[in-house]
Design a protein around this motif. Structure first.
Motif, short mmCIF file in Angstrom:
data_model
loop_
_atom_site.label_atom_id
_atom_site.label_comp_id
_atom_site.label_asym_id
_atom_site.label_seq_id
_atom_site.Cartn_x
_atom_site.Cartn_y
_atom_site.Cartn_z
N GLU A 35 0.84 -1.20 0.00
CA GLU A 35 0.00 0.00 0.00
C GLU A 35 0.87 1.25 0.00
N VAL A 36 1.97 1.18 0.75
CA VAL A 36 2.91 2.30 0.76
C VAL A 36 4.32 1.76 0.57
N HIS A 37 5.19 2.63 0.08
CA HIS A 37 6.57 2.23 -0.19
C HIS A 37 7.55 3.05 0.64
N THR A 38 8.76 2.50 0.74
CA THR A 38 9.84 3.15 1.46
C THR A 38 11.09 3.14 0.59
N ARG A 39 12.11 3.82 1.06
CA ARG A 39 13.38 3.75 0.36
C ARG A 39 13.83 2.31 0.24
N GLU A 40 13.64 1.53 1.31
CA GLU A 40 14.09 0.15 1.32
C GLU A 40 13.31 -0.71 0.33
N SER A 41 12.01 -0.47 0.18
CA SER A 41 11.24 -1.26 -0.78
C SER A 41 11.63 -0.92 -2.21
N PHE A 42 12.03 0.34 -2.44
CA PHE A 42 12.52 0.72 -3.77
C PHE A 42 13.87 0.06 -4.06
N ILE A 43 14.72 0.00 -3.05
CA ILE A 43 16.01 -0.69 -3.21
C ILE A 43 15.76 -2.17 -3.49
N GLU A 44 14.83 -2.75 -2.74
CA GLU A 44 14.50 -4.16 -2.94
C GLU A 44 14.05 -4.43 -4.38
N ALA A 45 13.26 -3.52 -4.94
CA ALA A 45 12.80 -3.68 -6.32
C ALA A 45 13.97 -3.54 -7.29
N GLN A 46 14.87 -2.58 -7.06
CA GLN A 46 16.03 -2.43 -7.94
C GLN A 46 16.88 -3.69 -7.96
N LEU A 47 16.95 -4.38 -6.85
CA LEU A 47 17.83 -5.54 -6.72
C LEU A 47 17.09 -6.86 -6.90
N ASP A 48 15.85 -6.82 -7.34
CA ASP A 48 15.04 -8.02 -7.48
C ASP A 48 15.58 -8.89 -8.62
N THR A 49 15.73 -10.19 -8.36
CA THR A 49 16.31 -11.09 -9.35
C THR A 49 15.35 -12.19 -9.78
N VAL A 50 14.07 -12.04 -9.49
CA VAL A 50 13.08 -13.03 -9.91
C VAL A 50 12.74 -12.80 -11.38
N SER A 51 12.80 -13.84 -12.17
CA SER A 51 12.51 -13.76 -13.59
C SER A 51 11.06 -14.09 -13.86
N TYR A 52 10.29 -13.09 -14.24
CA TYR A 52 8.91 -13.33 -14.67
C TYR A 52 8.89 -14.27 -15.87
#
Length: 819
Positions: A543-560
């Motif tokens: 529902e809401v995001h943080t700096r850490e959740s944005f970092i987590e998305a940048q570093l996400d390695t799951v292949s759709y």
């Protein structure tokens, strides 16, 4: 015997001593160019004392009495750390590489002279505004001040590479910086190569199958295109092209031409109550990195982010209350034209009004150890003539014709630098959108955030095409027909724009952004159909995001892609066979399928499954296409998940790709999938050996940050190249695009050279990182010190607090006006 031994020992001792002395001398000479960051230097061109504070990561924080002095300091800092890189970029833009590399780079110089990028940059100097000219002149003076210091103090020629190649360095000039922006536009452009590939493939395949192998991004379709062979019946169907692999090439291969991620949230979707912005532009890896971190304290306030050595502007970054990021827009800003030569006068081409002369002039290319070569440059009304040896154009050029290129970057009134300078001065989203109107090329999606708002705008000139254009710009068109020619550029207001969306979140992964009919379509060729799916899931999961959740998305390695393709391709293979005997191919296949069946699609460097998946899909695509298109298959070096899905879902009859044309039997897609997995396992056994469980994706997916010139030189390559085991893959948010060629097709060669995450509720908690280090000097401890942090997904503080910079400074350089 004893006497001989003593003489051999003495000879060995002498040789060893001479070798050690030579190495010590080489080290001494090379180390002379290591900058002294804690020095006071008198220079010409300053109005008042200037400080360059180098923080713990060697990021320069530049404080001066005026904006001009600050830009002077940036030029000086760039030249301290990246002088060789800057001079190489300038030589590339000027078409002068052959002066130091000889015949090896002649074809690159030939291309750059024909595009005339440098002369266009010289002419563009006149259209910059006063503030930009002040920045360009001051920056050039700063670079030249460092050059004078190198010469006056005998500082090892400024960089160790100059001991191996020509040490002659011309003073830096404003046009040099403008030329580098145009060079970046060339490296980020893929539509020319896309047109060539589509034309070549269309000569071999019917329209329906062409739509499979070069699929449109999901969305509404388009009207059928004319067949290239029907437009130009004299073109050879099976002409071969040798792919360009030289790291000194001024352009990137088609699939490495551009990418990036950026996203932002409004305060309503941020836990901190302020806007958030994340950006990681993707470029080919190199040592040193393309990017250079810097902070400039301007009269309007401090700005901090990523610069490109040679350019006096932050291309990405933030100020106290405003931030901006970029992603490749994939706007179709290039068109190839087939020009008909006058059979009675080859210096004339057909136009809508009959034959007309081409603009022609001579250009001399100096080649090391050879006589100078004079080439004839020709321009038609559509653009420069590009000979057939470039981009494989000879394979699609009919007899009696030549190819010309229309491209927005070939403008003599290019105000992109003014746009970049104004963007640094912006304080609101509205200011940023206004600055974006002056961008010409390269076209980018500009993601903006201020204290209250977020926006995304496609910037860069968008060609105005006619609605009855024969090929809609997707394949080369007859240049003599008026309906195929550009009618100028569209109004900036026509560029896609998204401001404060209702959901509070916006972003781009090079995906299709609009679905508009031609000629307002923006593009038919987009850079991503996969990462956007994972990004949307991550953004909507909170529902809401943080700096850490944005970092987590940048570093996400799951292949759709892996999650969607494996259940489809292996639908009839999972646990379908009885247990096979140990050490048989069947048992090996069962073990691989079992590993993949329990895998979650995470492209983790320590796991075997990503390598099994990647090798399988690569072998599968090759089996599907090679019998239909032969050697052209080597141009399709990366798996296209949309193509695989179309085949295995049999969309519009695409399942026919599974049948092998040359065999009498009718093969099923399940059979081809099984054979491809066996192919992949044979390749893995030959390349890595051992058990499947012991495989590591990171051993194959090694990031290659190589020195473009010395990276292949024995011994020196150990010093100048940086190699790292990495996670991610072609279609993960933490993108690590594989090479697709050579003995290791999964080597990581293209990804996020810069990562930044900005939190405007607490701006000084923002973070950033680059791939290698700030210095381009291989003997500097800052050559690769940021590389390991980047590999591990770590960042360094991105603060505008001057005291924080000084607290852990590695040195403070004071530049004093010369009396």
């Amino acid at each position: 015997m004893a006497t001989a031994f003593r003489w051999l020992l003495r000879l060995f001792t002498v040789i060893a001593g001479l070798a050690i002395a030579a190495m010590l001398l080489a080290y001494y000479m090379a180390s002379r160019s290591l900058p002294d960051y804690d020095a006071t230097v008198q220079v010409d061109g300053l109005t008042a004392p200037l400080e360059i504070v180098r923080d713990h990561a060697d990021v320069p924080h530049i404080f001066g009495a005026s904006d001009a002095d600050v830009y002077f300091g940036l030029g000086y800092a760039h030249a301290q750390d990246r002088l060789w890189q800057m001079m190489m970029l300038r030589r590339t833009a000027q078409g002068r590489l052959s002066e130091i590399f000889g015949r090896r780079t002649f074809r690159f110089d030939d291309l750059m002279r024909r595009l005339d990028i440098y002369n266009l940059a010289v002419r563009s100097v006149q259209v910059q505004d006063a503030a930009t000219m002040e920045a360009l002149n001051a920056y050039s003076a700063g670079v030249n001040a460092r050059l004078a210091e190198v010469n006056d103090s005998a500082l090892g020629r400024g960089a160790p590479e100059f001991f191996l190649f020509s040490p002659e360095i011309a003073p830096w000039a404003p046009a040099d910086s403008l030329a580098l922006i145009k060079l970046m536009a060339l490296r980020l452009s893929s539509h020319l190569s896309e047109e060539v590939l589509r034309a070549r493939t269309s000569l071999l395949l019917p329209e329906d199958r062409l739509r499979d192998i070069l699929p449109d991004s999901p969305g509404a379709g388009i009207a059928a295109l004319p067949e290239y062979a029907s437009l130009f019946p004299g073109v050879e169907r099976f002409a071969e092209v040798v792919p360009e692999t030289d790291p000194l090439a001024p352009y990137a291969p088609r699939e490495l031409a551009g990418a990036s991620n950026a996203w932002a949230t409004a305060p309503s979707r941020a836990a901190s109550g302020g806007t958030l912005l994340a950006n990681d532009p993707h470029l080919g890896f190199s040592a040193p990195s393309t990017w250079y971190l810097a902070r400039l304290e301007l009269a309007a306030g401090g700005v901090i982010g990523g610069t490109i050595p040679g350019i006096p502007a932050l291309m990405v970054g933030r100020s106290q209350h405003f931030g901006w990021g970029i992603t490749s827009s994939y706007l179709d800003d290039q068109d190839l034209y087939v020009e008909e030569l006058n059979p009675d006068n080859p210096d004339e081409v057909r136009t809508p009004d009959g034959f007309a002369p081409m603009e022609t002039r001579s250009s001399i290319i100096r080649v090391k150890d050879e006589a100078p070569v004079t080439i004839q440059l020709q321009w038609t009304e559509n653009g420069p003539v590009i000979p057939g040896q470039h981009f494989g154009l000879a394979s699609i050029t009919p007899p009696g014709h030549v190819m010309s290129l229309a491209w927005t970057a070939l403008s003599a009134e290019d105000t992109s630098m003014t746009a970049a300078i104004r963007l640094m001065q912006a304080r609101t989203v509205e200011d940023g959108l206004e600055a974006g109107a002056l961008f010409i090329a390269p076209s980018q999606n500009l993601t903006l955030a201020d204290a209250d708002s977020v926006a995304m705008k496609t910037v860069g000139a968008m060609p105005r095409r006619t609605a009855n254009h024969q090929t809609t710009g997707r394949i080369p068109a007859p240049g003599w027909l008026a309906e195929n020619r550009w009618q100028g550029w569209m109004n900036y207001a026509a560029n896609p724009e998204f401001i404060d969306p209702a959901g509070g979140i916006l972003g781009n992964t090079n995906n299709k952004t609009v679905n508009r009919p031609f000629p307002n379509h923006v593009s038919y060729h987009w850079g991503d159909t996969q990462r956007i799916q994972r990004w949307r899931r991550l953004m909507q999961a909170r529902e809401v995001h943080t700096r850490e959740s944005f970092i987590e998305a940048q570093l996400d390695t799951v292949s759709y892609s892996a999650r969607s393709l494996l259940p489809l391709v292996a639908a009839d293979l999972w646990y379908a066979d009885e247990a096979a005997p140990a050490r048989t191919p069947e048992r090996r296949r069962q073990e691989a399928l079992e590993l993949l069946a329990n895998w979650n699609g995470e492209m983790n460097e320590h796991m075997p499954e990503p390598l099994l998946y990647a090798a399988w899909m690569r072998a599968l695509q090759d089996r599907l296409i090679r019998d239909e298109i032969g050697t052209l298959a080597r141009e399709y070096t990366h798996v296209d998940p949309v193509f695989i899905e179309r085949v295995f879902r049999n969309i519009n009859g695409a399942g026919v790709w599974c049948n092998v044309i040359q065999s009498s039997a009718t093969e099923s897609c399940t059979e081809i999938a099984r054979r491809s997995l066996d192919d992949a396992l044979v390749w893995i056994d030959e390349t890595y050996g051992g058990s499947l469980e012991s495989l590591r994706w990171g051993d194959a997916h090694e990031a290659a940050h190589d020195h473009a010139v010395l990276g292949d030189v024995p011994l020196l390559s150990w010093i100048v190249n940086i190699r790292q085991s990495t996670s991610g893959g072609d279609n993960t948010l933490m993108r690590g695009l594989t090479s697709g060629t050579g003995t290791n097709p999964f080597q990581n060669v293209h990804g996020a050279g810069y990562r930044g995450v900005y939190d405007f509720a607490d701006p000084d908690s923002s973070v950033f990182i680059i791939t290698t280090g700030q210095s381009g000097h291989p003997l500097s401890r800052h050559y690769d010190d940021l590389g390991e942090l980047w590999r591990r997904g770590e960042y360094i503080p991105m603060s505008l607090d001057p005291e924080l910079a000084r607290a852990a400074a590695v040195g403070v350089t004071t530049l004093m006006p010369r009396d």
